[in-house]
Design an enzyme around this catalytic site. Structure first.
Site, PDB file in Angstrom:
ATOM      1  N   HIS A   1       0.844  -1.193   0.000  1.00 52.66           N
ATOM      2  CA  HIS A   1       0.000   0.000   0.000  1.00 52.66           C
ATOM      3  C   HIS A   1       0.882   1.247   0.000  1.00 52.66           C
ATOM      4  CE1 HIS A   1      -3.120  -2.826   0.993  1.00 52.66           C
ATOM      5  NE2 HIS A   1      -2.579  -3.080   2.168  1.00 52.66           N
TER       6      HIS A   1
ATOM      7  N   GLU B   1      -1.633  -0.271   8.325  1.00 52.11           N
ATOM      8  CA  GLU B   1      -2.579  -1.155   8.993  1.00 52.11           C
ATOM      9  C   GLU B   1      -1.863  -2.021  10.018  1.00 52.11           C
ATOM     10  OE1 GLU B   1      -3.774  -3.059   5.331  1.00 52.11           O
ATOM     11  OE2 GLU B   1      -2.656  -4.877   5.802  1.00 52.11           O
TER      12      GLU B   1
ATOM     13  N   HIS C   1       3.666  -7.376   1.745  1.00 51.66           N
ATOM     14  CA  HIS C   1       3.079  -8.282   2.730  1.00 51.66           C
ATOM     15  C   HIS C   1       2.041  -9.203   2.093  1.00 51.66           C
ATOM     16  CE1 HIS C   1       0.249  -4.856   2.535  1.00 51.66           C
ATOM     17  NE2 HIS C   1      -0.680  -5.745   2.829  1.00 51.66           N
TER      18      HIS C   1
ATOM     19  N   ARG D   1      -1.485  -4.996  -6.070  1.00 56.39           N
ATOM     20  CA  ARG D   1      -1.154  -6.423  -6.077  1.00 56.39           C
ATOM     21  C   ARG D   1       0.156  -6.607  -6.828  1.00 56.39           C
ATOM     22  NH1 ARG D   1      -5.483  -8.512  -8.638  1.00 56.39           N
ATOM     23  NH2 ARG D   1      -6.700  -8.638  -6.717  1.00 56.39           N
TER      24      ARG D   1
END
Length: 348
Positions: free
Chosen positions: A102, A120, A178, A198
């Site tokens: 991200h 996150e 991740h 992605r």
């Protein structure tokens, strides 16, 4: 119309190719009666409807537009603007997820039409034996090496796999490559953003026999290529007594998440200030009392989420079990400072 009450939200269930039925099997959610593979339950999605009180039937997004700062809090607005700041989810990874990354806020604002980036964290709730996540690289690498490994379908050889188990807390700052591995159930809290690049999908094909879309150029633009300095966080004890124990699980400028373990019908009193608070029960059954002399109340049980508006003021939690309290912190937040002292590698 007064906003001064805790908002009970419906959940929105999301079907995914990698999901399963564990949210129901482990008594977190009631799923559709068919065999739909549910990968995510979004707890604070802005299209979710409010289920209680005078605002029942409105969506969270509509209420944010109507109420603004009294709901969100001045600190949340200062960081995120007039939008709901944080998205909480339950995630059931029945199969391996793709490798993702991200962007930070600045990149997302420039390249994704003003959207937020995404930092996150994950609180691991349950795992199959040997389950692992991807977090960063085994050794420092370069974008050129990663691009070549993606083309050769050999990126596994560069990525770092970390075994996880229930109770682990994993922080995933923007820019961290991740992936959630198969056999993991977790709770996620993130900046409210849908920007995901992605990077790699292990050469898998869709049901129609085609590769899933990758976002290689942008993922390489925003990735960190170093070894992750810390993967599992060290929660900090904030309070410990016969009544309850509280730990700060993770902290950054976007969110603080605190775990509260209520023992034998404990009572905890607190107040909201400059941020709304997201309450999620991870097994706790409790009453949330509020208003003058705490005469008003709502209940919360396993797998449910409520939002305490910033303008709520004093409230009382009474019950037993485990729950999370998450909010947007001010720079003076004591839990954030203590957490940073124990997790210097991950402080933002």
């Amino acid at each position: 119309m007064s906003l001064l009450y805790p908002l009970r939200l419906e959940s929105s269930l999301h079907e995914t190719i990698w999901g399963g039925r564990r949210l129901e099997h482990d008594s977190w959610k009631q799923l559709p009666e068919d065999d739909t593979a549910i990968g995510e339950s979004w707890e604070t999605e802005i299209s979710n409807r409010i289920l209680n009180g005078p605002h029942a039937g409105k969506t969270l997004g509509a209420l944010v537009a109507e109420q603004g700062t009294p709901l969100l809090g001045e600190q949340a607005v200062a960081i995120f603007g007039e939008r709901f700041p944080l998205l909480a989810k339950f995630i059931d990874a029945n199969a391996q997820l793709s490798v993702q990354v991200h962007p930070k806020d600045g990149y997302a604002a420039q390249h994704e039409h003003g959207k937020l980036g995404k930092t996150e964290y994950w609180y691991i709730l349950a795992t199959e034996p040997g389950a692992s996540i991807v977090h960063g690289f085994e050794a420092e690498t370069t974008s050129e090496e990663v691009r070549q490994a993606i083309q050769d379908v050999t990126l596994e050889s560069l990525m770092h796999a970390e075994t996880v188990q229930a109770g682990d807390v994993v922080f995933v700052p923007a820019g961290t490559v991740h992936a959630i591995g198969a056999g993991i159930l977790l709770y996620e809290l993130q900046e409210y953003s849908d920007v995901t690049y992605r990077m790699y999908d292990y050469g898998r094909l869709t049901a129609s026999g085609k590769p899933r879309e990758l976002h290689i150029d942008r993922s390489l633009d925003v990735s960190h290529y170093q070894v992750s300095p810390q993967i599992k966080m060290r929660p900090v004890v904030l309070h410990s007594s016969e009544q309850y124990e509280e730990r700060c699980l993770v902290a950054c400028k976007y969110f603080v998440s605190r775990e509260l373990n209520l023992k034998t019908q404990s009572v905890v009193e607190d107040r909201t200030t400059d941020s709304c608070v997201i309450l999620t029960s991870l097994g706790a059954t409790l009453t949330i009392a509020y208003g003058a002399d705490f005469v008003e109340h709502e209940t919360l049980k396993r797998g449910e989420t409520m939002i305490l508006p910033a303008s709520l003021g004093e409230y009382r939690l009474q019950g037993e079990g485990l729950l999370l309290r998450s909010y947007v912190p001010s720079a003076e937040d004591a839990a954030w400072r203590l957490w940073n002292q124990e997790n210097k590698e991950s402080s933002l």
